[in-house]
Design a protein around this motif. Structure first.
Motif, mmCIF file in Angstrom:
data_model
loop_
_atom_site.group_PDB
_atom_site.id
_atom_site.type_symbol
_atom_site.label_atom_id
_atom_site.label_comp_id
_atom_site.label_asym_id
_atom_site.label_seq_id
_atom_site.Cartn_x
_atom_site.Cartn_y
_atom_site.Cartn_z
ATOM 1 N N PRO A 273 34.520 64.046 39.561
ATOM 2 C CA PRO A 273 34.649 62.770 39.863
ATOM 3 C C PRO A 273 35.095 61.797 38.284
ATOM 4 O O PRO A 273 34.618 62.289 37.499
ATOM 5 N N THR A 274 35.780 61.067 38.422
ATOM 6 C CA THR A 274 36.071 60.214 37.323
ATOM 7 C C THR A 274 35.228 59.032 37.165
ATOM 8 O O THR A 274 34.943 58.414 36.144
ATOM 9 N N GLN A 275 34.356 58.453 38.184
ATOM 10 C CA GLN A 275 33.544 57.454 37.996
ATOM 11 C C GLN A 275 32.307 57.858 37.165
ATOM 12 O O GLN A 275 31.959 59.017 37.383
ATOM 13 N N GLN A 276 31.885 57.138 36.295
ATOM 14 C CA GLN A 276 30.527 57.196 35.756
ATOM 15 C C GLN A 276 29.510 56.137 36.065
ATOM 16 O O GLN A 276 29.988 55.205 36.257
ATOM 17 N N PRO A 277 28.313 56.554 36.278
ATOM 18 C CA PRO A 277 27.757 57.984 36.217
ATOM 19 C C PRO A 277 27.968 58.932 37.405
ATOM 20 O O PRO A 277 27.630 59.901 37.369
ATOM 21 N N HIS A 278 28.465 58.350 38.585
ATOM 22 C CA HIS A 278 28.713 59.342 39.726
ATOM 23 C C HIS A 278 29.749 58.407 40.768
ATOM 24 O O HIS A 278 29.879 56.990 40.464
ATOM 25 N N PRO A 279 30.362 59.019 41.467
ATOM 26 C CA PRO A 279 31.095 57.969 42.469
ATOM 27 C C PRO A 279 30.083 56.889 43.272
ATOM 28 O O PRO A 279 28.828 57.328 43.426
ATOM 29 N N PRO A 280 30.988 55.878 43.987
ATOM 30 C CA PRO A 280 30.062 55.261 44.937
ATOM 31 C C PRO A 280 29.242 55.834 45.690
ATOM 32 O O PRO A 280 29.705 56.629 46.613
ATOM 33 N N VAL A 281 28.022 55.541 45.821
ATOM 34 C CA VAL A 281 27.176 56.133 47.013
ATOM 35 C C VAL A 281 26.482 54.868 47.870
ATOM 36 O O VAL A 281 26.078 54.203 47.541
ATOM 37 N N TRP A 282 26.543 55.147 49.253
ATOM 38 C CA TRP A 282 26.263 54.254 50.275
ATOM 39 C C TRP A 282 25.039 54.930 50.913
ATOM 40 O O TRP A 282 25.062 56.098 51.248
ATOM 41 N N GLY A 283 24.143 53.927 51.265
ATOM 42 C CA GLY A 283 22.803 54.483 52.038
ATOM 43 C C GLY A 283 22.966 53.603 53.572
ATOM 44 O O GLY A 283 23.225 52.476 53.375
ATOM 45 N N ALA A 284 22.429 54.306 54.487
ATOM 46 C CA ALA A 284 22.484 53.820 55.509
ATOM 47 C C ALA A 284 20.936 53.243 55.908
ATOM 48 O O ALA A 284 19.949 53.858 55.656
ATOM 49 N N ALA A 285 21.035 51.960 56.417
ATOM 50 C CA ALA A 285 19.610 51.315 56.890
ATOM 51 C C ALA A 285 19.956 50.759 58.286
ATOM 52 O O ALA A 285 21.124 50.235 58.595
ATOM 53 N N VAL A 286 18.833 50.701 59.238
ATOM 54 C CA VAL A 286 19.074 49.979 60.490
ATOM 55 C C VAL A 286 17.942 49.112 60.863
ATOM 56 O O VAL A 286 18.333 48.009 61.425
ATOM 57 N N ARG A 287 16.797 49.343 60.606
ATOM 58 C CA ARG A 287 15.716 48.451 61.062
ATOM 59 C C ARG A 287 14.535 47.937 60.205
ATOM 60 O O ARG A 287 13.965 47.225 60.382
#
Length: 214
Positions: free
Chosen positions: A24-38
């Motif tokens: 990956p070129t992004q620092q410190p890591h690639p974009p990360v998404w987390g799922a949330a529901v309720r």
């Protein structure tokens, strides 16, 4: 495989001299998404950790607005000084047809299958409760009783003619308090390819030029 230097200990698999490519070129890591529901605490945790938020608002977007505020406030408190913005992505079923009636006819069948899959995934919560997962008890019953029409009339799915879809996308974004991007589900519920292709073509040709900037 014998355990050696650089090998990862794991109860099921062992690795030695492993790398991932391309790096990956992004620092410190690639974009990360987390799922949330309720659970509000999940929204707050994702904000505190500086992660993007992924939502699939089966409940009314009006109700989700409060959860997004929790996420954004937590993100700002933990990362406001960094200049990094919170990121919200919505994942929504989409059906576009030449008329509202044609789109709704398609949606009735395949949204029902979509909801049934969700219900099966959470049916273990039908008779269980946990303070760590408030709001999940009985979630499967809610999904099984939810009508497909309610899903797209209240904004949990976007269904209609191109003109109607444009209006409903704008209404969704307004009611939920703004999202950064939308991931469109166009082949949900084991939908046949020709129906999914129709949605994709009408969306690209007639809807996307009108909603690129909301």
């Amino acid at each position: 495989m014998d355990r050696g230097e650089g090998q990862r200990a794991d109860p099921f698999f062992s690795y030695r001299d492993v790398t991932g490519l391309p790096r990956p070129t992004q620092q410190p890591h690639p974009p990360v998404w987390g799922a949330a529901v309720r659970t509000p605490e999940n929204f707050a945790w994702l904000g505190t950790e500086g992660l993007g938020l992924l939502i699939t608002p089966l409940i009314s977007p009006h109700e989700f607005r409060d959860h997004l505020t929790v996420y954004r406030d937590a993100f700002e408190a933990a990362h406001g000084a960094s200049g990094l913005p919170p990121r919200v992505t919505a994942s929504l079923p989409l059906v576009v047809a030449e008329t509202d009636e044609a789109a709704e006819e398609i949606a009735e069948t395949y949204l029902r299958r979509y909801l049934d899959v969700w219900a099966e995934a959470v049916n273990a919560w039908d008779r269980r409760e946990s303070s760590a997962y408030r709001g999940y008890s009985g979630f499967g019953w809610m999904l099984r009783g939810l009508q497909a029409e309610k899903l797209y009339t209240e904004g949990g799915a976007i269904v209609g003619s191109p003109a109607t879809v444009i209006d409903r996308i704008r209404a969704f974004n307004r009611h939920i308090g703004g999202v950064d991007q939308i991931l469109w589900q166009i082949d949900f519920g084991a939908m046949p390819l020709p129906k999914a292709r129709q949605t994709l073509e009408l969306f690209c040709d007639q809807v996307l030029p009108e909603v690129t900037t909301l």
